[in-house]
Design a protein around this motif. Structure first.
Motif, PDB file in Angstrom:
ATOM      1  N   LEU A  82      14.052  -6.823   1.333  1.00  6.97           N
ATOM      2  CA  LEU A  82      14.019  -5.366   1.184  1.00  6.97           C
ATOM      3  C   LEU A  82      13.604  -4.701   2.487  1.00  6.97           C
ATOM      4  N   SER A  83      12.613  -5.266   3.145  1.00 10.85           N
ATOM      5  CA  SER A  83      12.163  -4.725   4.429  1.00 10.85           C
ATOM      6  C   SER A  83      13.263  -4.823   5.479  1.00 10.85           C
ATOM      7  N   ASP A  84      13.963  -5.950   5.507  1.00  9.89           N
ATOM      8  CA  ASP A  84      15.061  -6.131   6.468  1.00  9.89           C
ATOM      9  C   ASP A  84      16.184  -5.125   6.220  1.00  9.89           C
ATOM     10  N   LEU A  85      16.496  -4.862   4.953  1.00  5.90           N
ATOM     11  CA  LEU A  85      17.525  -3.863   4.636  1.00  5.90           C
ATOM     12  C   LEU A  85      17.104  -2.484   5.140  1.00  5.90           C
ATOM     13  N   GLN A  86      15.826  -2.152   4.959  1.00  3.78           N
ATOM     14  CA  GLN A  86      15.339  -0.858   5.435  1.00  3.78           C
ATOM     15  C   GLN A  86      15.436  -0.774   6.959  1.00  3.78           C
ATOM     16  N   CYS A  87      15.074  -1.839   7.641  1.00  4.87           N
ATOM     17  CA  CYS A  87      15.171  -1.847   9.111  1.00  4.87           C
ATOM     18  C   CYS A  87      16.626  -1.756   9.566  1.00  4.87           C
ATOM     19  N   HIS A  88      17.505  -2.451   8.855  1.00  3.15           N
ATOM     20  CA  HIS A  88      18.927  -2.432   9.202  1.00  3.15           C
ATOM     21  C   HIS A  88      19.521  -1.025   9.049  1.00  3.15           C
ATOM     22  N   HIS A  89      18.968  -0.255   8.136  1.00  2.00           N
ATOM     23  CA  HIS A  89      19.460   1.102   7.880  1.00  2.00           C
ATOM     24  C   HIS A  89      18.427   2.134   8.342  1.00  2.00           C
ATOM     25  N   ILE A  90      17.865   1.906   9.496  1.00  2.00           N
ATOM     26  CA  ILE A  90      16.780   2.753  10.009  1.00  2.00           C
ATOM     27  C   ILE A  90      17.211   4.209  10.191  1.00  2.00           C
ATOM     28  N   ASP A  91      18.491   4.458  10.416  1.00  2.00           N
ATOM     29  CA  ASP A  91      18.963   5.843  10.563  1.00  2.00           C
ATOM     30  C   ASP A  91      18.918   6.597   9.235  1.00  2.00           C
ATOM     31  N   GLU A  92      19.001   5.886   8.126  1.00  2.00           N
ATOM     32  CA  GLU A  92      19.008   6.524   6.812  1.00  2.00           C
ATOM     33  C   GLU A  92      17.649   6.462   6.108  1.00  2.00           C
ATOM     34  N   VAL A  93      16.868   5.422   6.375  1.00  2.00           N
ATOM     35  CA  VAL A  93      15.575   5.250   5.698  1.00  2.00           C
ATOM     36  C   VAL A  93      14.513   6.061   6.437  1.00  2.00           C
ATOM     37  N   ILE A  94      13.923   7.015   5.743  1.00  2.00           N
ATOM     38  CA  ILE A  94      12.909   7.891   6.331  1.00  2.00           C
ATOM     39  C   ILE A  94      11.515   7.305   6.142  1.00  2.00           C
ATOM     40  N   SER A  95      11.239   6.816   4.949  1.00  2.00           N
ATOM     41  CA  SER A  95       9.906   6.329   4.624  1.00  2.00           C
ATOM     42  C   SER A  95       9.983   5.512   3.344  1.00  2.00           C
ATOM     43  N   SER A  96       8.948   4.718   3.093  1.00  2.00           N
ATOM     44  CA  SER A  96       8.883   4.013   1.811  1.00  2.00           C
ATOM     45  C   SER A  96       7.436   3.878   1.369  1.00  2.00           C
ATOM     46  N   LEU A  97       7.280   3.727   0.086  1.00  2.47           N
ATOM     47  CA  LEU A  97       5.966   3.578  -0.537  1.00  2.47           C
ATOM     48  C   LEU A  97       6.091   2.507  -1.600  1.00  2.47           C
ATOM     49  N   HIS A  98       5.150   1.578  -1.623  1.00  2.91           N
ATOM     50  CA  HIS A  98       5.177   0.614  -2.717  1.00  2.91           C
ATOM     51  C   HIS A  98       3.811   0.562  -3.380  1.00  2.91           C
ATOM     52  N   VAL A  99       3.855   0.292  -4.676  1.00  2.00           N
ATOM     53  CA  VAL A  99       2.661   0.264  -5.506  1.00  2.00           C
ATOM     54  C   VAL A  99       2.666  -1.038  -6.298  1.00  2.00           C
ATOM     55  N   HIS A 100       1.547  -1.763  -6.232  1.00  2.00           N
ATOM     56  CA  HIS A 100       1.408  -2.997  -7.006  1.00  2.00           C
ATOM     57  C   HIS A 100       1.131  -2.633  -8.460  1.00  2.00           C
ATOM     58  N   LEU A 101       1.925  -3.200  -9.355  1.00  2.00           N
ATOM     59  CA  LEU A 101       1.775  -2.976 -10.780  1.00  2.00           C
ATOM     60  C   LEU A 101       1.271  -4.256 -11.439  1.00  2.00           C
ATOM     61  N   MET A 102       1.067  -4.205 -12.708  1.00  2.00           N
ATOM     62  CA  MET A 102       0.613  -5.383 -13.450  1.00  2.00           C
ATOM     63  C   MET A 102       1.754  -6.383 -13.604  1.00  2.00           C
ATOM     64  N   ASP A 103       1.399  -7.607 -13.933  1.00  2.00           N
ATOM     65  CA  ASP A 103       2.359  -8.672 -14.222  1.00  2.00           C
ATOM     66  C   ASP A 103       3.295  -8.956 -13.053  1.00  2.00           C
ATOM     67  N   LYS A 104       2.747  -8.982 -11.847  1.00  2.00           N
ATOM     68  CA  LYS A 104       3.500  -9.333 -10.629  1.00  2.00           C
ATOM     69  C   LYS A 104       4.669  -8.390 -10.354  1.00  2.00           C
ATOM     70  N   GLN A 105       4.575  -7.172 -10.842  1.00  4.55           N
ATOM     71  CA  GLN A 105       5.639  -6.200 -10.590  1.00  4.55           C
ATOM     72  C   GLN A 105       5.242  -5.256  -9.470  1.00  4.55           C
ATOM     73  N   MET A 106       6.241  -4.742  -8.788  1.00  3.66           N
ATOM     74  CA  MET A 106       6.058  -3.804  -7.689  1.00  3.66           C
ATOM     75  C   MET A 106       7.003  -2.626  -7.917  1.00  3.66           C
ATOM     76  N   LEU A 107       6.496  -1.421  -7.681  1.00  2.00           N
ATOM     77  CA  LEU A 107       7.324  -0.219  -7.690  1.00  2.00           C
ATOM     78  C   LEU A 107       7.456   0.217  -6.247  1.00  2.00           C
ATOM     79  N   GLU A 108       8.685   0.382  -5.783  1.00  2.00           N
ATOM     80  CA  GLU A 108       8.923   0.841  -4.416  1.00  2.00           C
ATOM     81  C   GLU A 108       9.825   2.063  -4.454  1.00  2.00           C
ATOM     82  N   VAL A 109       9.438   3.087  -3.690  1.00  2.00           N
ATOM     83  CA  VAL A 109      10.223   4.306  -3.573  1.00  2.00           C
ATOM     84  C   VAL A 109      10.577   4.463  -2.101  1.00  2.00           C
ATOM     85  N   VAL A 110      11.868   4.554  -1.820  1.00  2.00           N
ATOM     86  CA  VAL A 110      12.371   4.658  -0.448  1.00  2.00           C
ATOM     87  C   VAL A 110      13.016   6.025  -0.288  1.00  2.00           C
TER      88      VAL A 110
END
Length: 153
Positions: A82-110
């Motif tokens: 996911l990080s590599d995809l964001q770097c590859h599309h650096i012209d389109e990706v402005i920012s991202s935020l991720h939040v650790h959730l329960m049960d090994k889940q992650m919420l990411e907003v790009v």
């Protein structure tokens, strides 16, 4: 049709629509539950959503939006992909935020900006990775001003 002043100072136009009684009743329930001030406000919001979807499907209009992902953070290599995809599309990706959730889940907003078709392709690339539970692109017909104007020297 008549032009009426909007509460925000923009002129609005009055139109008339016809619909079956059962559809009108469902609309009234939705208006009440969602807290719209009027049927007109609700219908305007629905039309705006459809116009945005139409623009997204047309493809090349520059839009701003978010890619929201829910994924299993224990899947080996997924966060790097996911990080590599964001770097590859650096012209389109402005920012991202991720939040650790329960049960090994992650919420990411790009936060993204660019041509709608390209943003959809980025969202598809992210949401189809192994370990991603769900992914969604939400677009708006707006743009972010450039953070640092490029100077050509």
């Amino acid at each position: 049709m008549s032009d009426l002043p909007d509460t925000k100072g923009s002129p609005v136009t009055r139109i008339s629509i016809s619909m079956p009684e059962d559809l009108l009743q469902e609309l009234d329930v939705m208006v009440a539950r969602r807290g719209f001030e009027s049927r007109s406000q609700a219908i305007g919001a629905m039309i705006n959503d459809q116009l945005l979807e139409h623009k997204r499907q047309l493809g090349e209009q520059v839009m701003v939006g978010t890619i929201t992902l829910l994924y299993d953070r224990s899947v080996k290599g997924l966060q790097k992909q996911l990080s590599d995809l964001q770097c590859h599309h650096i012209d389109e990706v402005i920012s991202s935020l991720h939040v650790h959730l329960m049960d090994k889940q992650m919420l990411e907003v790009v936060l993204v900006q660019g041509p709608a078709t390209k943003l959809q392709a980025i969202a598809d690339a992210m949401s189809t990775l192994r370990g991603v539970i769900t992914g969604r692109l939400q677009l708006m017909a707006a743009t972010i001003p450039p953070v640092h104007p490029l100077t050509r020297g």
